[in-house]
Design a protein around this motif. Structure first.
Motif, PDB file in Angstrom:
ATOM      1  N   LEU A  31       0.624  -1.493   0.169  1.00 10.66           N
ATOM      2  CA  LEU A  31      -0.133   0.016  -0.347  1.00 10.66           C
ATOM      3  C   LEU A  31       1.188   1.422  -0.408  1.00 10.66           C
ATOM      4  N   GLU A  32       2.271   1.306   0.191  1.00  4.82           N
ATOM      5  CA  GLU A  32       3.066   2.113   0.336  1.00  4.82           C
ATOM      6  C   GLU A  32       2.604   3.451  -0.382  1.00  4.82           C
ATOM      7  N   PRO A  33       2.812   2.821  -1.997  1.00  8.81           N
ATOM      8  CA  PRO A  33       2.596   3.997  -3.061  1.00  8.81           C
ATOM      9  C   PRO A  33       0.822   4.735  -3.365  1.00  8.81           C
ATOM     10  N   TYR A  34       0.315   3.816  -1.611  1.00 14.90           N
ATOM     11  CA  TYR A  34      -1.136   4.183  -2.097  1.00 14.90           C
ATOM     12  C   TYR A  34      -1.582   5.673  -1.173  1.00 14.90           C
ATOM     13  N   ARG A  35      -1.952   6.506  -1.605  1.00 17.38           N
ATOM     14  CA  ARG A  35      -2.211   7.390  -0.536  1.00 17.38           C
ATOM     15  C   ARG A  35      -3.691   7.873   0.232  1.00 17.38           C
ATOM     16  N   LYS A  36      -4.898   7.475   0.195  1.00 19.82           N
ATOM     17  CA  LYS A  36      -6.099   7.116   0.144  1.00 19.82           C
ATOM     18  C   LYS A  36      -6.945   5.903   0.569  1.00 19.82           C
ATOM     19  N   VAL A  37      -7.076   5.339   1.434  1.00 19.92           N
ATOM     20  CA  VAL A  37      -7.540   3.693   1.737  1.00 19.92           C
ATOM     21  C   VAL A  37      -8.733   4.182   2.379  1.00 19.92           C
ATOM     22  N   ILE A  38      -9.945   2.911   1.801  1.00 26.00           N
ATOM     23  CA  ILE A  38     -11.216   2.619   2.549  1.00 26.00           C
ATOM     24  C   ILE A  38     -10.538   1.413   3.386  1.00 26.00           C
ATOM     25  N   ALA A  39     -11.105   1.331   4.678  1.00 29.37           N
ATOM     26  CA  ALA A  39     -11.826   0.089   5.397  1.00 29.37           C
ATOM     27  C   ALA A  39     -13.011  -0.483   5.359  1.00 29.37           C
ATOM     28  N   PHE A  40     -13.373  -1.276   4.243  1.00 32.89           N
ATOM     29  CA  PHE A  40     -14.583  -2.416   4.935  1.00 32.89           C
ATOM     30  C   PHE A  40     -15.015  -2.272   6.343  1.00 32.89           C
ATOM     31  N   ALA A  41     -16.416  -2.809   6.639  1.00 33.88           N
ATOM     32  CA  ALA A  41     -16.949  -2.745   8.047  1.00 33.88           C
ATOM     33  C   ALA A  41     -16.017  -3.342   8.721  1.00 33.88           C
ATOM     34  N   GLU A  42     -15.413  -2.190   9.150  1.00 29.50           N
ATOM     35  CA  GLU A  42     -13.872  -1.772   9.643  1.00 29.50           C
ATOM     36  C   GLU A  42     -13.872  -1.952  11.100  1.00 29.50           C
ATOM     37  N   GLY A  43     -15.524  -2.377  11.962  1.00 24.21           N
ATOM     38  CA  GLY A  43     -15.445  -2.532  13.322  1.00 24.21           C
ATOM     39  C   GLY A  43     -15.028  -1.583  14.551  1.00 24.21           C
ATOM     40  N   GLU A  44     -14.230  -1.533  14.692  1.00 18.80           N
ATOM     41  CA  GLU A  44     -13.640  -1.083  16.478  1.00 18.80           C
ATOM     42  C   GLU A  44     -12.254   0.287  15.623  1.00 18.80           C
ATOM     43  N   GLY A  45     -11.416  -0.452  14.209  1.00 21.96           N
ATOM     44  CA  GLY A  45     -11.143   0.815  13.622  1.00 21.96           C
ATOM     45  C   GLY A  45      -9.380  -0.159  13.589  1.00 21.96           C
ATOM     46  N   ARG A  46      -8.973  -1.143  14.772  1.00 23.88           N
ATOM     47  CA  ARG A  46      -8.161  -1.279  14.702  1.00 23.88           C
ATOM     48  C   ARG A  46      -6.732  -1.611  13.586  1.00 23.88           C
ATOM     49  N   ASN A  47      -7.255  -1.706  11.904  1.00 24.38           N
ATOM     50  CA  ASN A  47      -6.247  -1.654  11.221  1.00 24.38           C
ATOM     51  C   ASN A  47      -6.232   0.100  10.309  1.00 24.38           C
ATOM     52  N   ALA A  48      -7.372   0.432  10.375  1.00 24.99           N
ATOM     53  CA  ALA A  48      -7.193   1.550   9.761  1.00 24.99           C
ATOM     54  C   ALA A  48      -6.642   2.943  10.675  1.00 24.99           C
ATOM     55  N   VAL A  49      -6.366   2.510  12.170  1.00 22.35           N
ATOM     56  CA  VAL A  49      -5.304   3.434  12.777  1.00 22.35           C
ATOM     57  C   VAL A  49      -4.025   2.310  12.061  1.00 22.35           C
ATOM     58  N   PHE A  50      -3.781   1.511  12.333  1.00 17.47           N
ATOM     59  CA  PHE A  50      -2.361   1.147  11.514  1.00 17.47           C
ATOM     60  C   PHE A  50      -1.647   2.072  10.378  1.00 17.47           C
ATOM     61  N   LEU A  51      -3.200   1.915   9.739  1.00 20.79           N
ATOM     62  CA  LEU A  51      -2.487   2.588   8.099  1.00 20.79           C
ATOM     63  C   LEU A  51      -2.349   3.254   8.183  1.00 20.79           C
ATOM     64  N   ALA A  52      -3.108   4.554   9.062  1.00 20.76           N
ATOM     65  CA  ALA A  52      -3.326   5.651   9.732  1.00 20.76           C
ATOM     66  C   ALA A  52      -1.510   6.143  10.158  1.00 20.76           C
ATOM     67  N   LYS A  53      -1.852   5.386  11.018  1.00 17.39           N
ATOM     68  CA  LYS A  53      -0.079   5.445  11.012  1.00 17.39           C
ATOM     69  C   LYS A  53       1.725   5.412  10.223  1.00 17.39           C
TER      70      LYS A  53
END
Length: 199
Positions: A31-53
């Protein structure tokens, strides 16, 4: 199923833990070359926060308001920002070709709706964008280490591969993986993993 998830995520404790899914950690380099990511059915956000970091601009969508609130809380804890949106994937549309990449971890959808959800993921990303998912296979029923006990909410590897036709499959795995994710997913599991580049 929305209310079930809303109730499940209401507690202070993170139902699936705060650590990102191991597959997402292993494949995040793609995902490194890609800026905008959407997380489907993301629940409590653990993967979204990891990618934001990792400096991605992340939008987390889920049907459970309580899960989205916990996503915001986890993001604050790690001093990052995650956009959240309450969205019913079975009834509402996702913006078309707005994101560079899409992820989904253990999105439990009925087999009649699975292709529709995958199509929404594919449509949400731009051409040459990346789609990444890990879901439970039907074999997971024998393991009892997480996921729904209903086979109609699990995935068939042949159906997923057939759905991939016309796109570039960068990674595909069907088999056992050890998962330690909160109290809900712990132990040896049977999963399907896919990383696809949209044509």
């Amino acid at each position: 199923m929305g209310n079930v998830w809303h109730e499940r995520f209401k507690s202070e404790e993170y139902y699936y833990g705060e650590e990102p899914n191991v597959f997402i950690q292993q494949q995040a380099f793609r995902l490194e070359p890609y800026r905008k990511v959407i997380a489907f059915a993301e629940g409590e956000g653990r993967n979204a926060v990891f990618l934001a970091k990792r400096n991605h601009e992340v939008t987390a969508i889920d049907y459970a308001e309580s899960g989205l609130q916990k996503t915001k809380k986890l993001a604050r804890k790690h001093a990052v920002e995650v956009h959240t949106q309450k969205l019913d994937l079975l009834a509402e549309d996702v913006p078309n070709e707005e994101y560079d990449a899409a992820i989904m971890v253990f999105g439990h959808f009925h087999k009649d709706d699975q292709a529709m959800v995958l199509n929404k993921m594919k449509n949400a990303i731009k051409p040459k964008g990346i789609m990444m998912l890990e879901v439970y296979s039907k074999d997971q029923l024998k393991y009892g280490t997480g996921g729904p006990p209903d086979p109609d909410l699990l995935y068939d590897p042949k159906e997923i591969l057939a759905w991939c036709e016309g796109h570039e499959v960068l990674h595909f795995f069907y088999g056992e993986q050890e998962r330690v994710e909160g109290k809900a997913h712990t132990g040896l599991a049977h999963v399907i993993q896919l990383v696809l580049r949209k044509k």
